[in-house]
Each structure stands twice: as structure tokens, then as C-alpha cells.
Scaffold this active site. Structure first.
Site, mmCIF file in Angstrom:
data_model
loop_
_atom_site.group_PDB
_atom_site.id
_atom_site.type_symbol
_atom_site.label_atom_id
_atom_site.label_comp_id
_atom_site.label_asym_id
_atom_site.label_seq_id
_atom_site.Cartn_x
_atom_site.Cartn_y
_atom_site.Cartn_z
ATOM 1 N N HIS A 149 44.720 4.763 -20.713
ATOM 2 C CA HIS A 149 45.744 3.750 -21.005
ATOM 3 C C HIS A 149 47.108 4.409 -21.215
ATOM 4 O O HIS A 149 48.115 4.023 -20.614
ATOM 5 C CB HIS A 149 45.330 2.941 -22.245
ATOM 6 C CG HIS A 149 46.365 1.959 -22.691
ATOM 7 N ND1 HIS A 149 46.337 0.627 -22.331
ATOM 8 C CD2 HIS A 149 47.485 2.110 -23.456
ATOM 9 C CE1 HIS A 149 47.389 0.012 -22.850
ATOM 10 N NE2 HIS A 149 48.102 0.884 -23.544
ATOM 11 N N GLU A 150 47.147 5.411 -22.074
ATOM 12 C CA GLU A 150 48.422 6.076 -22.385
ATOM 13 C C GLU A 150 48.981 6.799 -21.171
ATOM 14 O O GLU A 150 50.178 6.764 -20.906
ATOM 15 C CB GLU A 150 48.253 7.048 -23.561
ATOM 16 C CG GLU A 150 47.839 6.383 -24.874
ATOM 17 C CD GLU A 150 48.732 5.208 -25.263
ATOM 18 O OE1 GLU A 150 49.921 5.198 -24.900
ATOM 19 O OE2 GLU A 150 48.226 4.272 -25.914
ATOM 20 N N TYR A 171 49.759 -7.365 -24.103
ATOM 21 C CA TYR A 171 48.365 -6.922 -23.983
ATOM 22 C C TYR A 171 47.479 -8.029 -23.443
ATOM 23 O O TYR A 171 46.491 -7.781 -22.754
ATOM 24 C CB TYR A 171 47.834 -6.424 -25.327
ATOM 25 C CG TYR A 171 48.642 -5.279 -25.890
ATOM 26 C CD1 TYR A 171 48.597 -4.017 -25.304
ATOM 27 C CD2 TYR A 171 49.473 -5.456 -26.991
ATOM 28 C CE1 TYR A 171 49.344 -2.971 -25.810
ATOM 29 C CE2 TYR A 171 50.226 -4.419 -27.505
ATOM 30 C CZ TYR A 171 50.161 -3.173 -26.906
ATOM 31 O OH TYR A 171 50.910 -2.142 -27.407
ATOM 32 N N GLU A 200 51.340 -2.173 -19.739
ATOM 33 C CA GLU A 200 50.075 -2.043 -20.461
ATOM 34 C C GLU A 200 48.866 -2.060 -19.524
ATOM 35 O O GLU A 200 47.781 -1.619 -19.905
ATOM 36 C CB GLU A 200 49.936 -3.164 -21.497
ATOM 37 C CG GLU A 200 51.005 -3.165 -22.579
ATOM 38 C CD GLU A 200 51.104 -1.853 -23.331
ATOM 39 O OE1 GLU A 200 50.107 -1.107 -23.381
ATOM 40 O OE2 GLU A 200 52.201 -1.557 -23.851
ATOM 41 N N HIS A 237 50.973 4.688 -18.911
ATOM 42 C CA HIS A 237 52.384 4.547 -19.302
ATOM 43 C C HIS A 237 53.198 5.740 -18.777
ATOM 44 O O HIS A 237 54.270 5.580 -18.207
ATOM 45 C CB HIS A 237 52.522 4.513 -20.822
ATOM 46 C CG HIS A 237 52.042 3.252 -21.474
ATOM 47 N ND1 HIS A 237 52.492 2.007 -21.119
ATOM 48 C CD2 HIS A 237 51.167 3.040 -22.507
ATOM 49 C CE1 HIS A 237 51.916 1.084 -21.898
ATOM 50 N NE2 HIS A 237 51.108 1.686 -22.743
ATOM 51 N N HIS A 258 51.146 -3.289 -34.736
ATOM 52 C CA HIS A 258 52.283 -3.836 -33.981
ATOM 53 C C HIS A 258 53.205 -4.733 -34.802
ATOM 54 O O HIS A 258 54.296 -5.054 -34.353
ATOM 55 C CB HIS A 258 51.763 -4.572 -32.744
ATOM 56 C CG HIS A 258 50.954 -3.666 -31.859
ATOM 57 N ND1 HIS A 258 49.707 -3.185 -32.221
ATOM 58 C CD2 HIS A 258 51.208 -3.122 -30.651
ATOM 59 C CE1 HIS A 258 49.239 -2.399 -31.272
ATOM 60 N NE2 HIS A 258 50.120 -2.346 -30.303
ATOM 61 N N HIS A 282 48.576 5.701 -34.386
ATOM 62 C CA HIS A 282 48.411 4.691 -33.331
ATOM 63 C C HIS A 282 48.905 5.266 -31.993
ATOM 64 O O HIS A 282 50.037 5.734 -31.886
ATOM 65 C CB HIS A 282 49.148 3.391 -33.664
ATOM 66 C CG HIS A 282 48.771 2.297 -32.724
ATOM 67 N ND1 HIS A 282 47.673 1.481 -32.929
ATOM 68 C CD2 HIS A 282 49.288 1.928 -31.536
ATOM 69 C CE1 HIS A 282 47.550 0.658 -31.910
ATOM 70 N NE2 HIS A 282 48.518 0.897 -31.041
ATOM 71 N N ALA A 283 48.040 5.223 -30.994
ATOM 72 C CA ALA A 283 48.329 5.891 -29.726
ATOM 73 C C ALA A 283 49.585 5.325 -29.058
ATOM 74 O O ALA A 283 49.812 4.121 -29.072
ATOM 75 C CB ALA A 283 47.137 5.731 -28.783
HETATM 76 O O1 X8Z Z 1 48.491 -0.568 -28.868
HETATM 77 C C1 X8Z Z 1 47.788 -0.356 -27.899
HETATM 78 C C2 X8Z Z 1 47.893 0.957 -27.143
HETATM 79 C C3 X8Z Z 1 49.259 1.530 -27.196
HETATM 80 S S1 X8Z Z 1 50.389 0.676 -26.222
HETATM 81 C C4 X8Z Z 1 46.948 1.959 -27.754
HETATM 82 N N1 X8Z Z 1 46.866 -1.274 -27.528
HETATM 83 C C5 X8Z Z 1 46.675 -2.519 -28.248
HETATM 84 C C6 X8Z Z 1 46.108 -2.296 -29.626
HETATM 85 O O2 X8Z Z 1 45.627 -1.193 -29.902
HETATM 86 O O3 X8Z Z 1 46.116 -3.219 -30.433
HETATM 87 C C7 X8Z Z 1 45.968 -1.167 -26.380
HETATM 88 C C8 X8Z Z 1 45.089 -2.364 -26.459
HETATM 89 C C9 X8Z Z 1 45.742 -3.323 -27.404
HETATM 90 ZN ZN ZN Z 2 50.027 0.739 -24.193
#
Ligand code: X8Z
Ligand code: ZN
Length: 587
Positions: A358-359, A496, A386, A362, A486, A328-329
Site C-alpha cells: 500500500h505505502e 479509502y 490509496e 504511494h 485520521h 501509523h504507516a
Molecule cells: O491509513 C491508511 C494507510 C496510510 S494512507 C496505512 N489506511 C487506512 C487506515 O489504516 O485506517 C489504509 C487502509 C485504511
Molecule cells: Zn495510504
């Protein structure tokens, strides 16, 4: 207790936390990029120490409760109290247990695979066991994106969710300990604590989320209606009925949270997208690292400093083949200074090109506020963090793609609806999901939902807000929230939702600063120094001021304002209303 005492206390506290958090970062990096018992042990120990320090300091801060302090000092003390995501109670045993659960859950998710031929609970006998291939989440994500065979999609959907039932008892216990920790800090429960980080009352925050949702809901409902009709055309009544909820496995994403991958099913024949970003990435022959370079270039074009050498040496761009990692990024700053990195398992897709931005958002945020005191090295709120990279990615327009040589011609305005549809499938489709993940957790934390109803409550929200449904029957033997990063990763999610609203506000303000007068969806701030300066000034504030101040610095507004996202998609809304004529919308 005087102002001077408080200032001294805060200075010492921040110095100790900075040191300890550096230890945690290195251990966590290791635990996320080499999942094994040793890295988990080491991480848990570091987290245990950090948690116990942070709790000790937060409780000690109470000695200034009646002191006469400047608003700034008062604010810092409050932030000290709110710093932890999951506080532990003072009991060292519980602190250790909480830290171990956290590392374990993260590791279970990261190492999770779906092995079609394996019975549940049966261990694989080795990596090269040819009895059957196991799929990583990255591989399944790719299949969910591209494959249109409902049977296979259902299998993957169900298969991945076998990762989470073993998490449930750990999660329950984690909530129990975290709630006790929150209570020792003076909050009713974790729900209140999580909602108290937005410079307003906890209930006001929840109400503001609902208020924003109600403004964008008509757009979501129109999109849902159209997508359901298109899926019905494509798959037929047996797979997707023309009314009711949409089965969750057909939306191009493991969690049905963003639907951009099924653009091919949703588009009209005469509405080709102006381009296919994945195709452009593939055709360009870019490597994963070059995709990151392209992202960096956008930020430097706005006047940000180039990424440091160590970023390129220490980041993880691709999935290692020899070990389990958390794919997960995420973006990291390990030393509070310049040791910034991203950790991703990049695929050569348009989706991942956007995630790279996106990354990097951050990382550039972390770096530009790195002169702030420890407690202010945060976003104005977590939604801001975010939103930064996403704001930049909104400038990945045809005009921009031509500027960087990925596209030969900027398509005419007749292709705008296709572009907006593609965007809406990601941005608008996400909104109810962004809202409900923490609605579920808030209910779990405050006891409204008990462990015996975890899954039922999850699906109630999924059905109500997203209008989707599980493709097979679910029960409390399943723990579907745990199959979303998450939840085991313990990352709050309201951020988000906020970011989806804010990024359009930011984009609108930056486009204005750049002197762009055309429609918002055609605006790109690439190379624009005036817009860059505005953005950099806001980001450099970190968390030093309440978030409305930061919002004002960039947009002139002090509140969330959904009109920006609604305006951006106005042409699409008109198209959807036309298409939906005669259809029975809703679910
Ligand atoms: O978790 C993330 C990022 C890392 S902060 C990749 N996002 C959420 C997800 O993947 O559920 C970005 C969009 C929503
Ligand atoms: Zn993020």
C-alpha cells in the site's frame, strides 16, 4: 486580467509553494519520527508559513474570477484554492494557532500509550518506571489481532481510548478555525470544501458514495451475519448474542475496521485458508527491510524504476525503542522529486506485508508524476492514491507466492472460498467504516453535530453502518473518533472507501491487459509488462486531468463501478447465502 497573466501567476505561485512545502515536509518528517516539543514547534512554524502562503495565493487567485481563461488554467486555479486540507483564515494569529493544534494532536496520538496501572491524568515518572508496563498502539494492535480473551480485549479497547478525551477541546477549536478558513475561501464550511475535490459537485459526491455503498451492502450484510454467528459459536451468548450488533472489541482490530485477523474464528473446519500469509513471512525468515524489498520487486517487475538509494537510507521501517514516533504507516515525497520514503513500524505479519505494498503504491505514484507541475503532483483524486498499492496487493495470490518462492504448491480451487473469506474480512468489512468516518466529520464540519454530541453521533454511525457496538457504555466524556489516527492526523477518509471500490476496477482492467482469463481472485499481474505499462501511463498523469480521464485511461470506464468488487466476491457471496440460511440477519 488575461490568460497570460494567469499563467504567470500560477507559475510564480507554484514555485513558491514548492519551496515552502519542502520545508514543511522535512519539519513534519522530524515531528513524526522524533516526537518532542522542539520538533513540534518547528513543524508548527513551517505549517503556519505554508498555510498562510497557500491561503494568500488562493485568495489572490480570485482576481481571475472574471477573466477569460482556458479550461486548463481555470482548473489549476481551482486546484490552488482547494489545495489545503485545513485552511486558516487570513488572521495570522489564527493561522499560528491552527498549525500548533495540528502538530499537538498528531503528537498526542503518536505518543499515546495505555498504562494499565496508571490513573487517568497521572504522568508516568519515567520510561523505565516498573510500576506497570505501558503498551504502545503497535503492541496493542498485535494483541487485538491474536488474542481471543474477551476480557483482555475489552481492557485494551477501553485502554487505548483514554488517549483521546484530552484531544476534544483542541479538535473543537481546530474545526472552528478551519471552518472560518473555508468560508474565507468561499465555501459554506469544511464539509463542502472536502467534498469539492472530486471533479463534481459536493452533494453529487456524497450521493455517489451512498450509491456505491448500496451496491456492496448486501455483501457486507451477509458477511456480518456469518461472522456474528461464528463469534457466537466461539464466545457464547453472554459475549456475542446471536442477534443484534457485534461488540467492537472482538473483530481482531482496534477499530473493528478490518477483520482479517479473526479468520481462524470465522473459517469452517473444512475450509482451511490455502495458507497463512503471516506464517509464510515468519517462516521465510525475511527481515522487515526484506519485506519492503519484496514489495519493491513487484513494482519493478511491472517496469517501475527501482527505489532510490536514499529511500533505503532515510525510511523508517521499524519502531525506534528510544523515542516516540507516529507509527501509523505513511509514504512521503519530501522534495517533489526523488526523496521518497516510507514511515512504518513494521511487524512481520501478512497484514504488514500488504500495508508495505500500500505505502509503496504511494511512493511509486509520487515518483512517476514528479515531472508534473506542482499542483498536479497529486493523485487523479485521493482515492486513486490509496488504491494503487492495494491494487498491486490484490495480485498477492497463491500463484504469485509460489513464483517468489514463499509457497511450494498452488492450492486447488477447493481452497478458493477460504482465500476469498480472508480477503472479504479485510476488504468488505472495511467498507462501512470507510464510509462513516467522513460522514461523521462532514456532520461536525457543517454544524449538524455539535461538540456536545460528538461521541453520540460517532456511535450512531458505527451502529447503523457497521452493525457493531461499543463493548462498554460510552458518553461525551469519551472522544472515540480521536482514537483513530485520521481524526487527530486530519487525513480525509472518504479516499479509502473510494479506493476499496476502485482497486477492484483497476485489478480487473490490469488482469485483462495481462491477458488473464481465469477468475479475478486468482489473477496476478506480477511480471506482466503490458499491465505495468497501462498502470504506469495512468499514474504518470498525476492530477493533470479530471479523474474520470485517468480512470478511462486504465479501465475504459469513466465512473466508479462496484461490479468489479461484487464480481470478485461472487463465489463467496453464494457460500455466505448458503451458510446464512435460517439465520436472522441484520441488526
Ligand atoms: O491509513 C491508511 C494507510 C496510510 S494512507 C496505512 N489506511 C487506512 C487506515 O489504516 O485506517 C489504509 C487502509 C485504511
Ligand atoms: Zn495510504
Amino acid at each position: 486580467m488575461t490568460e497570460a497573466d494567469a499563467e504567470q501567476f500560477l507559475e510564480d505561485a507554484q514555485a513558491r509553494m514548492a519551496k515552502m512545502s519542502e520545508e514543511v515536509s522535512h519539519a513534519s518528517w522530524l515531528a513524526s519520527t522524533y516526537i518532542n516539543v522542539d520538533s513540534q514547534f518547528t513543524e508548527a512554524l513551517a505549517v503556519e508559513r505554508f498555510t498562510s502562503l497557500a491561503v494568500e495565493l488562493a485568495q489572490e487567485a480570485a482576481k481571475f474570477d472574471d477573466a477569460d481563461l482556458t479550461p486548463e488554467t481555470r482548473r489549476m486555479l481551482t486546484m490552488l484554492k482547494q489545495g489545503l486540507v485545513f485552511p486558516a483564515p487570513k488572521d495570522p494569529k489564527l493561522t499560528a494557532e491552527l498549525a500548533q493544534i495540528g502538530s499537538k494532536l498528531q503528537g498526542m496520538y503518536g505518543a499515546g500509550k495505555y498504562c494499565p496501572d496508571q490513573e487517568p491524568g497521572e504522568e508516568s515518572s519515567g520510561a523505565d518506571d516498573d510500576k506497570g508496563k505501558c503498551y504502545t498502539l503497535t503492541e496493542m494492535g498485535q494483541m487485538m489481532a491474536k488474542n481471543r480473551d474477551p476480557k483482555l480485549l475489552k481492557e485494551l479497547w477501553v485502554g487505548w481510548r483514554k488517549v483521546s478525551p484530552p484531544m476534544k477541546p483542541l479538535y473543537e477549536r481546530q474545526v472552528e478555525i478551519g471552518n472560518a478558513g473555508a468560508q474565507e475561501l468561499g465555501y459554506d464550511n469544511l464539509s463542502v470544501m472536502w467534498r469539492s475535490k472530486y471533479d463534481m459537485g459536493a452533494d453529487d459526491f456524497a450521493a455517489d458514495m451512498d450509491k456505491q455503498w448500496n451496491k456492496v451492502k448486501p455483501l457486507y450484510e451477509a458477511l456480518h451475519c456469518h461472522v456474528r454467528a461464528k463469534l457466537n459459536d466461539h464466545y457464547g451468548d453472554d459475549v456475542v448474542p446471536a442477534s443484534g450488533k457485534i461488540p467492537a472489541h472482538l473483530l481482531g482490530n482496534m477499530w473493528a475496521q478490518e477483520w482479517g485477523n479473526i479468520y481462524d474464528v470465522v473459517k469452517d473446519d473444512d475450509m482451511q485458508a490455502p495458507y497463512d500469509l503471516t506464517q509464510l513471512v515468519v517462516d521465510s525468515g525475511m527481515s522487515e527491510k526484506e519485506m519492503v524489498k519484496a514489495g519493491e520487486k513487484f513494482f519493478t517487475s511491472l517496469g517501475f524504476k527501482p527505489l532510490p538509494k536514499t529511500f533505503w537510507e532515510r525510511s523508517q521501517f521499524t519502531q525506534p525503542q528510544d523515542r516516540d514516533v507516529v507509527c501509523h504507516a505513511s509514504a512521503w515525497n519530501l522534495d517533489g522529486k526523488d526523496d521518497i520514503r516510507i514511515k512504518m513500524c513494521i511487524n512481520k505479519t501478512g497484514e504488514d506485508l500488504v500495508t508495505i505494498h500500500h505505502e509503496l503504491g504511494h511512493n511509486f505514484y509520487q515518483r512517476i508524476y514528479n515531472d508534473q507541475p506542482f499542483l498536479y503532483k497529486e493523485g487523479a483524486n485521493d482515492g486513486f492514491h490509496e488504491a494503487v498499492g492495494d491494487t498491486i496487493a490484490l495480485s498477492i495470490t497463491p500463484k504469485y507466492l509460489k513464483q517468489i518462492g514463499l509457497l511450494d504448491e498452488v492450492p486447488g480451487t477447493d481452497k478458493d472460498i477460504g482465500f476469498l473469506m480472508q480477503q472479504a474480512l479485510d476488504k468488505i468489512a472495511f467498507l462501512p467504516f470507510g464510509l462513516l468516518v467522513d460522514k461523521w466529520r462532514w456532520q461536525v464540519f457543517n454544524g449538524e453535530v455539535e461538540p456536545g454530541d460528538y461521541n453520540k453521533a460517532w456511535w450512531k454511525l458505527r451502529e447503523e453502518y457497521q452493525g457493531i457496538e461499543a463493548p462498554v457504555e460510552r458518553s461525551e466524556a469519551n472522544f472515540d473518533p480521536g482514537a483513530k489516527y485520521h481524526i487527530p492526523g486530519n487525513t480525509p477518509y472518504a479516499r479509502y472507501f473510494l479506493a476499496r471500490i476502485q482497486q477492484f476496477q483497476f485489478h480487473r482492467a490490469l488482469c485483462e491487459a495481462a491477458g488473464e482469463t481465469g477468475p479475478l481472485h486468482r489473477c496476478s499481474i506480477f511480471n506482466n509488462k503490458a499491465a505495468g505499462k497501462k498502470l504506469r501511463n495512468m499514474l504518470a498523469m498525476g492530477a493533470s486531468k479530471p479523474w474520470p480521464d485517468a480512470m478511462e485511461a486504465l479501465t475504459g470506464q469513466r465512473e466508479l463501478d462496484a461490479t468489479a468488487i461484487v464480481d470478485y466476491f461472487q463465489p463467496l457471496m453464494e457460500y455466505l447465502q448458503e451458510q446464512n440460511k435460517g439465520r436472522q440477519c441484520g441488526w
